[in-house]
Motif scaffolding. Structure first.
Motif, PDB file in Angstrom:
ATOM      1  N   LEU A  89       0.755  -1.207  -0.188  1.00 47.18           N
ATOM      2  CA  LEU A  89       0.028   0.086   0.230  1.00 47.18           C
ATOM      3  C   LEU A  89       0.687   1.299  -0.078  1.00 47.18           C
ATOM      4  O   LEU A  89       0.435   2.075  -0.690  1.00 47.18           O
ATOM      5  CB  LEU A  89      -0.760   0.126   1.277  1.00 47.18           C
ATOM      6  CG  LEU A  89      -1.856   1.274   1.413  1.00 47.18           C
ATOM      7  CD1 LEU A  89      -2.787   1.200   0.203  1.00 47.18           C
ATOM      8  CD2 LEU A  89      -2.386   1.329   2.649  1.00 47.18           C
ATOM      9  N   GLU A  90       1.781   1.310   0.867  1.00 47.05           N
ATOM     10  CA  GLU A  90       2.761   2.328   0.864  1.00 47.05           C
ATOM     11  C   GLU A  90       3.574   2.653  -0.377  1.00 47.05           C
ATOM     12  O   GLU A  90       3.469   3.833  -0.793  1.00 47.05           O
ATOM     13  CB  GLU A  90       3.857   2.053   2.090  1.00 47.05           C
ATOM     14  CG  GLU A  90       4.848   3.324   2.183  1.00 47.05           C
ATOM     15  CD  GLU A  90       5.839   3.075   3.370  1.00 47.05           C
ATOM     16  OE1 GLU A  90       6.730   3.930   3.302  1.00 47.05           O
ATOM     17  OE2 GLU A  90       5.827   2.135   3.736  1.00 47.05           O
ATOM     18  N   ALA A  91       4.055   1.632  -1.065  1.00 48.44           N
ATOM     19  CA  ALA A  91       4.504   1.773  -2.378  1.00 48.44           C
ATOM     20  C   ALA A  91       3.647   2.287  -3.428  1.00 48.44           C
ATOM     21  O   ALA A  91       3.957   3.039  -4.282  1.00 48.44           O
ATOM     22  CB  ALA A  91       5.269   0.279  -2.656  1.00 48.44           C
ATOM     23  N   ASN A  92       2.466   1.706  -3.485  1.00 49.76           N
ATOM     24  CA  ASN A  92       1.244   2.400  -4.241  1.00 49.76           C
ATOM     25  C   ASN A  92       1.171   3.682  -4.148  1.00 49.76           C
ATOM     26  O   ASN A  92       0.978   4.431  -4.935  1.00 49.76           O
ATOM     27  CB  ASN A  92       0.076   1.589  -4.488  1.00 49.76           C
ATOM     28  CG  ASN A  92       0.070   0.186  -4.774  1.00 49.76           C
ATOM     29  OD1 ASN A  92       1.070  -0.041  -5.726  1.00 49.76           O
ATOM     30  ND2 ASN A  92      -0.669  -0.795  -4.571  1.00 49.76           N
ATOM     31  N   VAL A  93       0.792   4.223  -3.000  1.00 49.21           N
ATOM     32  CA  VAL A  93       0.721   5.391  -2.409  1.00 49.21           C
ATOM     33  C   VAL A  93       1.733   6.514  -3.020  1.00 49.21           C
ATOM     34  O   VAL A  93       1.466   7.533  -3.326  1.00 49.21           O
ATOM     35  CB  VAL A  93       0.109   5.750  -0.894  1.00 49.21           C
ATOM     36  CG1 VAL A  93       0.177   7.046  -0.680  1.00 49.21           C
ATOM     37  CG2 VAL A  93      -1.032   5.259  -0.624  1.00 49.21           C
ATOM     38  N   ASN A  94       2.971   5.993  -2.603  1.00 48.77           N
ATOM     39  CA  ASN A  94       4.421   6.828  -3.228  1.00 48.77           C
ATOM     40  C   ASN A  94       4.235   7.102  -4.714  1.00 48.77           C
ATOM     41  O   ASN A  94       4.517   8.091  -5.281  1.00 48.77           O
ATOM     42  CB  ASN A  94       5.612   6.300  -2.544  1.00 48.77           C
ATOM     43  CG  ASN A  94       5.857   6.181  -1.163  1.00 48.77           C
ATOM     44  OD1 ASN A  94       5.242   7.124  -0.664  1.00 48.77           O
ATOM     45  ND2 ASN A  94       6.534   5.425  -0.590  1.00 48.77           N
ATOM     46  N   SER A 115       1.376   9.325  -5.583  1.00 46.94           N
ATOM     47  CA  SER A 115       1.893  10.776  -5.168  1.00 46.94           C
ATOM     48  C   SER A 115       2.791  11.368  -5.875  1.00 46.94           C
ATOM     49  O   SER A 115       2.888  12.648  -6.360  1.00 46.94           O
ATOM     50  CB  SER A 115       1.932  10.883  -3.516  1.00 46.94           C
ATOM     51  OG  SER A 115       3.317  10.032  -3.467  1.00 46.94           O
ATOM     52  N   MET A 116       3.746  10.652  -6.208  1.00 45.49           N
ATOM     53  CA  MET A 116       4.970  11.033  -7.000  1.00 45.49           C
ATOM     54  C   MET A 116       4.524  11.606  -8.438  1.00 45.49           C
ATOM     55  O   MET A 116       4.769  12.519  -8.872  1.00 45.49           O
ATOM     56  CB  MET A 116       6.001  10.060  -7.244  1.00 45.49           C
ATOM     57  CG  MET A 116       6.834   9.863  -5.909  1.00 45.49           C
ATOM     58  SD  MET A 116       7.844  11.475  -5.249  1.00 45.49           S
ATOM     59  CE  MET A 116       8.764  11.799  -6.411  1.00 45.49           C
ATOM     60  N   THR A 117       3.652  10.951  -9.001  1.00 46.55           N
ATOM     61  CA  THR A 117       3.141  11.209 -10.427  1.00 46.55           C
ATOM     62  C   THR A 117       2.355  12.238 -10.296  1.00 46.55           C
ATOM     63  O   THR A 117       2.224  13.097 -11.273  1.00 46.55           O
ATOM     64  CB  THR A 117       2.436   9.894 -11.204  1.00 46.55           C
ATOM     65  OG1 THR A 117       1.451   9.516 -10.273  1.00 46.55           O
ATOM     66  CG2 THR A 117       3.306   8.818 -11.360  1.00 46.55           C
ATOM     67  N   THR A 118       1.479  12.602  -9.435  1.00 46.54           N
ATOM     68  CA  THR A 118       0.709  13.769  -8.955  1.00 46.54           C
ATOM     69  C   THR A 118       1.437  14.857  -8.848  1.00 46.54           C
ATOM     70  O   THR A 118       1.184  16.038  -9.199  1.00 46.54           O
ATOM     71  CB  THR A 118      -0.306  13.313  -8.014  1.00 46.54           C
ATOM     72  OG1 THR A 118      -1.244  12.237  -8.281  1.00 46.54           O
ATOM     73  CG2 THR A 118      -1.408  14.426  -7.884  1.00 46.54           C
ATOM     74  N   MET A 119       2.522  14.978  -7.978  1.00 52.45           N
ATOM     75  CA  MET A 119       3.184  15.871  -7.933  1.00 52.45           C
ATOM     76  C   MET A 119       4.095  16.621  -8.730  1.00 52.45           C
ATOM     77  O   MET A 119       4.531  17.659  -8.961  1.00 52.45           O
ATOM     78  CB  MET A 119       4.116  15.807  -6.589  1.00 52.45           C
ATOM     79  CG  MET A 119       3.447  15.716  -5.373  1.00 52.45           C
ATOM     80  SD  MET A 119       4.471  15.868  -3.748  1.00 52.45           S
ATOM     81  CE  MET A 119       4.430  13.860  -3.355  1.00 52.45           C
TER      82      MET A 119
END
Length: 124
Positions: free
Chosen positions: A19-24, A27-31
């Motif tokens: 889950l942490e890897a997916n959220v990272n 969020s990286m692609t969004t930022m």
């Protein structure tokens, strides 16, 4: 069978790390997008404007209530600090002058007041 039960939280840790890897990743692609940076910039400027407006409002409100603002309290504290240092310097100078003006050899320690009266002639 003992291998599966040797660490009961292994499945939980594995799910949490996925889950942490997916959220990272999300969020990286969004930022990295231009829209995100514009939105963050707008939020930051709105926050700054809101804080400035609140400060102006609070100063007006405190002035209306005849109370000092935070800046005025800081100025008063600075003035008090300057006065205290001036008084400390004056006190030091007075003590130095007092020490210099006394002749050497005289006991400098404070003495109790002399309040006893000499006996009068009628008492004897």
């Amino acid at each position: 069978m003992t291998g599966a039960f040797s660490d009961p939280l292994a499945m939980w840790r594995e799910a949490l790390s996925k889950l942490e890897a997916n959220v990272n990743t999300i969020s990286m692609t969004t930022m990295e997008t231009e829209q995100f940076s514009k939105a963050i910039n707008q939020v930051a400027s709105a926050s700054t404007n809101a804080m400035a407006s609140l400060n102006v409002f609070m100063e007006r409100y405190l002035a209306m209530m005849n109370l000092p603002s935070a800046n005025q309290l800081k100025e008063i504290a600075a003035r008090l600090g300057a006065l205290e240092s001036g008084f400390s310097e004056l006190n030091r100078q007075l003590q130095d002058a007092d020490r210099i003006s006394r002749p050497p050899g005289i006991d400098q320690s404070p003495r109790p007041p002399r309040t006893r009266q000499a006996p009068s002639d009628s008492e004897t």
